[in-house]
Design an enzyme around this catalytic site. Structure first.
Site, PDB file in Angstrom:
ATOM      1  N   HIS A 190      41.249  54.633  56.587  1.00  0.00           N
ATOM      2  CA  HIS A 190      42.696  53.979  57.103  1.00  0.00           C
ATOM      3  C   HIS A 190      42.199  52.671  57.240  1.00  0.00           C
ATOM      4  CE1 HIS A 190      44.762  58.590  57.406  1.00  0.00           C
ATOM      5  NE2 HIS A 190      43.062  59.195  57.131  1.00  0.00           N
ATOM      6  N   ASP A 237      50.356  53.529  61.058  1.00  0.00           N
ATOM      7  CA  ASP A 237      49.736  54.820  59.787  1.00  0.00           C
ATOM      8  C   ASP A 237      50.609  55.690  59.290  1.00  0.00           C
ATOM      9  OD1 ASP A 237      48.626  56.700  58.897  1.00  0.00           O
ATOM     10  OD2 ASP A 237      46.493  55.467  59.334  1.00  0.00           O
ATOM     11  N   GLN A 288      30.804  50.199  48.137  1.00  0.00           N
ATOM     12  CA  GLN A 288      30.595  50.680  46.997  1.00  0.00           C
ATOM     13  C   GLN A 288      31.384  50.511  46.636  1.00  0.00           C
ATOM     14  OE1 GLN A 288      32.346  55.248  47.982  1.00  0.00           O
ATOM     15  NE2 GLN A 288      33.995  55.049  46.988  1.00  0.00           N
ATOM     16  N   HIS A 318      34.116  63.114  46.371  1.00  0.00           N
ATOM     17  CA  HIS A 318      35.029  64.106  47.145  1.00  0.00           C
ATOM     18  C   HIS A 318      36.099  63.262  46.607  1.00  0.00           C
ATOM     19  CE1 HIS A 318      35.168  60.171  49.474  1.00  0.00           C
ATOM     20  NE2 HIS A 318      35.912  60.946  50.464  1.00  0.00           N
ATOM     21  N   TRP A 320      41.126  58.631  49.219  1.00  0.00           N
ATOM     22  CA  TRP A 320      41.829  58.103  48.344  1.00  0.00           C
ATOM     23  C   TRP A 320      41.269  56.889  47.873  1.00  0.00           C
ATOM     24  CZ3 TRP A 320      43.993  59.132  44.410  1.00  0.00           C
ATOM     25  CH2 TRP A 320      45.835  57.941  43.842  1.00  0.00           C
ATOM     26  N   SER A 364      38.200  55.938  47.442  1.00  0.00           N
ATOM     27  CA  SER A 364      37.241  56.069  46.218  1.00  0.00           C
ATOM     28  C   SER A 364      37.934  56.289  44.636  1.00  0.00           C
ATOM     29  CB  SER A 364      36.304  56.996  47.063  1.00  0.00           C
ATOM     30  OG  SER A 364      35.512  56.820  47.837  1.00  0.00           O
ATOM     31  N   ASP A 422      43.486  65.708  51.474  1.00  0.00           N
ATOM     32  CA  ASP A 422      43.869  65.641  50.268  1.00  0.00           C
ATOM     33  C   ASP A 422      43.631  65.339  49.318  1.00  0.00           C
ATOM     34  OD1 ASP A 422      42.713  63.626  51.931  1.00  0.00           O
ATOM     35  OD2 ASP A 422      43.897  61.940  50.397  1.00  0.00           O
ATOM     36  N   GLN A 423      42.607  65.620  49.664  1.00  0.00           N
ATOM     37  CA  GLN A 423      41.679  65.659  48.475  1.00  0.00           C
ATOM     38  C   GLN A 423      41.854  66.679  47.062  1.00  0.00           C
ATOM     39  OE1 GLN A 423      37.937  65.638  51.359  1.00  0.00           O
ATOM     40  NE2 GLN A 423      38.485  63.828  51.586  1.00  0.00           N
TER      41      GLN A 423
HETATM   42  N1  UDP Z   1      32.481  53.810  51.211  1.00  0.00           N
HETATM   43  C1  UDP Z   1      31.491  52.722  50.735  1.00  0.00           C
HETATM   44  N2  UDP Z   1      29.897  52.451  51.072  1.00  0.00           N
HETATM   45  C2  UDP Z   1      29.337  53.991  50.862  1.00  0.00           C
HETATM   46  C3  UDP Z   1      30.460  55.224  51.398  1.00  0.00           C
HETATM   47  C4  UDP Z   1      31.906  55.183  50.990  1.00  0.00           C
HETATM   48  O1  UDP Z   1      31.812  51.135  51.731  1.00  0.00           O
HETATM   49  O2  UDP Z   1      28.266  54.663  50.785  1.00  0.00           O
HETATM   50  C5  UDP Z   1      33.820  53.230  51.456  1.00  0.00           C
HETATM   51  C6  UDP Z   1      34.623  53.557  50.070  1.00  0.00           C
HETATM   52  O3  UDP Z   1      34.264  52.286  48.901  1.00  0.00           O
HETATM   53  C7  UDP Z   1      35.521  53.597  50.536  1.00  0.00           C
HETATM   54  C8  UDP Z   1      36.074  53.955  52.280  1.00  0.00           C
HETATM   55  O4  UDP Z   1      34.388  53.983  52.460  1.00  0.00           O
HETATM   56  O5  UDP Z   1      36.650  52.395  50.740  1.00  0.00           O
HETATM   57  C9  UDP Z   1      35.618  55.804  52.039  1.00  0.00           C
HETATM   58  O6  UDP Z   1      37.289  55.954  51.968  1.00  0.00           O
HETATM   59  P1  UDP Z   1      37.658  57.504  51.424  1.00  0.00           P
HETATM   60  O7  UDP Z   1      38.758  57.615  51.133  1.00  0.00           O
HETATM   61  O8  UDP Z   1      37.578  57.735  49.894  1.00  0.00           O
HETATM   62  O9  UDP Z   1      37.548  58.529  51.864  1.00  0.00           O
HETATM   63  P2  UDP Z   1      37.647  58.716  53.281  1.00  0.00           P
HETATM   64  O10 UDP Z   1      35.894  58.423  54.417  1.00  0.00           O
HETATM   65  O11 UDP Z   1      38.488  58.658  54.586  1.00  0.00           O
HETATM   66  O12 UDP Z   1      37.106  60.532  53.491  1.00  0.00           O
END
Ligand code: UDP
Length: 468
Positions: A21, A116, A342, A357, A360, A362, A381-382
């Protein structure tokens, strides 16, 4: 808070204090700052501290004269890997932030609040202040729409789930007939109808209709038919995603420390040879699941870069350390790190596919880089995102509700070998659409432009009201 009226429109931005978020709302912040708006970004003390420690975001955003963080103290700071813990976080947020927001909205001229949309109380805080509230949802349109349909699914008897057949078709979510099964609905739907998280999500999503407008981090070419359904109830939507693709830099908004050595390791690998594995910032695994993934990865015969966060393993009060043999054996063909940059990883020529996973952010990051996916949704949501990845966008395979080394290895090989041509073709096509929509004249480019113009007009109106 500084009470001097800013010369440019002043916008308050308030994300739920969680990685995905904060990440996407900081991207939006940067885009609005570039357009000359002034932003106050509300952030929890914990996230503020982490951003300061692990990123250059402070220096970067503070280079805009109209930017400031407003730090919120006293919020719940524990893990949020279940619906119950999410509810604890919501309660603490509502208690601490409602009066704070109200004072901020009354104190100085604010063009609008971008909150949000997973939290309803900003609507209450803004009541009577005359400040329009935009709801920004960090999830996909398909997840938003499923949440919106909760009351109808309760009426139709689809929730609580009937029987044990998780493959039972769900026909009462318009636009998803024919491919949506019970197991594809967001994980919260698996609870009983009185579950607090389910009720909160249903309630807040319906309350989007009370907001001035809905902002979504998606694009029309990706989720057009679902957006048409949402527009029947929330006509004023700005689809402006993928947000990160508007920005030239890949500056990270990470709340974890990045280990950049992985880029050096990737540099030594052949093009399109590596599977990138990450389950985001919240997912937890049991020790058994970790071992299944490890066997599946090794048995696939592929090279892999695997993010194992220090808190990835569920702590049952026993040993929550990654077994040493996992690290030792992996060295031959894999690389394990605590957290990676990432976007940079997904853009690296050595990456072939992403075991994800389907959070959103990712998912969008993978789409933009044209990287096919193997999906293992964890929660929220995944579950629905991964269904769209497989059944609608044809960008990968979905292994939800299993965690079996044989299936893991098989799906990796299917995506990286057997069906590589098909997946690469769809992934390249979607990546092209994603890049076009944020380019001059593209759908998200135009919607972002419209959002900025509308906020500027609001600011003129709010100043008029103050002067009169
Ligand atoms: N991310 C990252 N490095 C990692 C793992 C995740 O930078 O090793 C970032 C990824 O690029 C994304 C965020 O963390 O922007 C994860 O958001 P997402 O909505 O995919 O999943 P959440 O963490 O909310 O489950």
């Amino acid at each position: 808070m500084d009470t001097k009226p800013p010369s440019s429109p002043h916008v308050l931005i308030f994300p739920l204090p969680m990685q995905g978020h904060v990440n996407s709302m900081l991207k939006l912040t940067e885009l609005l700052l570039t357009a000359g708006l002034h932003i106050t970004f509300l952030i929890s003390a914990k996230d503020h501290d982490r951003l300061f420690r692990y990123t250059t975001v402070h220096g970067h955003l503070n280079s805009y004269s109209g930017f400031r963080f407003h730090v919120i103290h006293g919020l719940y700071e524990g893990p949020v890997d279940t619906g119950d813990k999410l509810t604890i976080l919501f309660d603490s947020l509502s208690k601490v932030t409602t009066p704070l927001l109200r004072n901020m909205l009354l104190d100085s001229p604010v063009a609008c609040l971008i909150a949000d949309g997973i939290m309803a109380f900003p609507l209450d805080a803004a009541k009577g202040t005359g400040v329009p509230v935009f709801f920004f949802r960090t999830v996909s349109a398909c997840a938003f729409w499923a949440y919106f349909c909760i009351p109808d699914l309760v009426t139709s008897g689809d929730i609580p789930f009937q029987g044990t057949d998780m493959d039972k078709q769900i026909v009462n979510v318009k636009g998803m007939e024919g491919f949506l099964r019970q197991r594809d609905l967001p994980s919260f739907f698996r609870s009983d109808v009185n579950n607090v998280t389910l009720q909160q999500i249903a309630n807040v999503t319906r309350r989007t209709q009370e907001s001035h407008a809905l902002i979504l981090n998606t694009f029309d070419e990706l989720e057009g038919p679902i957006l048409s359904e949402i527009r029947k109830y929330c006509p004023n939507i700005y689809t402006i995603g993928p947000l990160h693709a508007h920005l030239k830099s890949t500056s990270s908004n990470n709340l974890f420390e990045e280990d950049k050595t992985c880029i050096g390791w990737l540099d030594q690998q052949s093009p399109k040879s590596v599977l990138y594995v990450s389950f985001g910032s919240i997912t937890t695994l049991t020790r058994e699941q970790l071992i299944e993934f490890w066997h599946g990865l090794v048995n696939s015969g592929k090279r892999f870069l695997w993010v194992i966060r220090e808190d990835l393993l569920l702590n049952h009060g026993g040993d929550n350390k990654v077994p040493s043999e996992v690290k030792d054996v992996t060295r031959e063909r894999g690389y394990i790190v605590g957290w990676v940059p990432q976007q940079e990883v997904l853009a690296h020529p050595a990456i072939s596919a992403f075991l994800t996973h389907n959070g959103w952010n990712s998912t969008l990051e993978s789409i933009v880089e044209g990287v096919p996916m193997v999906s293992w949704p964890f929660f929220a949501d995944q579950q629905i995102n991964s269904r769209f990845v497989e059944a609608v966008w044809k960008l990968g395979l979905d292994m939800k509700d299993t965690c079996d080394k044989t299936i893991i290895a098989k799906m990796i090989k299917e995506v990286m070998d057997v069906k590589i041509e098909d997946f690469t073709k769809s992934a390249n096509r979607m990546a092209k659409l994603a890049r076009e929509c944020v380019s001059k004249g593209g759908s998200s480019y135009r919607n972002l432009d419209r959002l900025i113009k509308d906020i500027k007009e609001m600011s003129v109106r709010s100043t008029d009201i103050q002067v009169n």
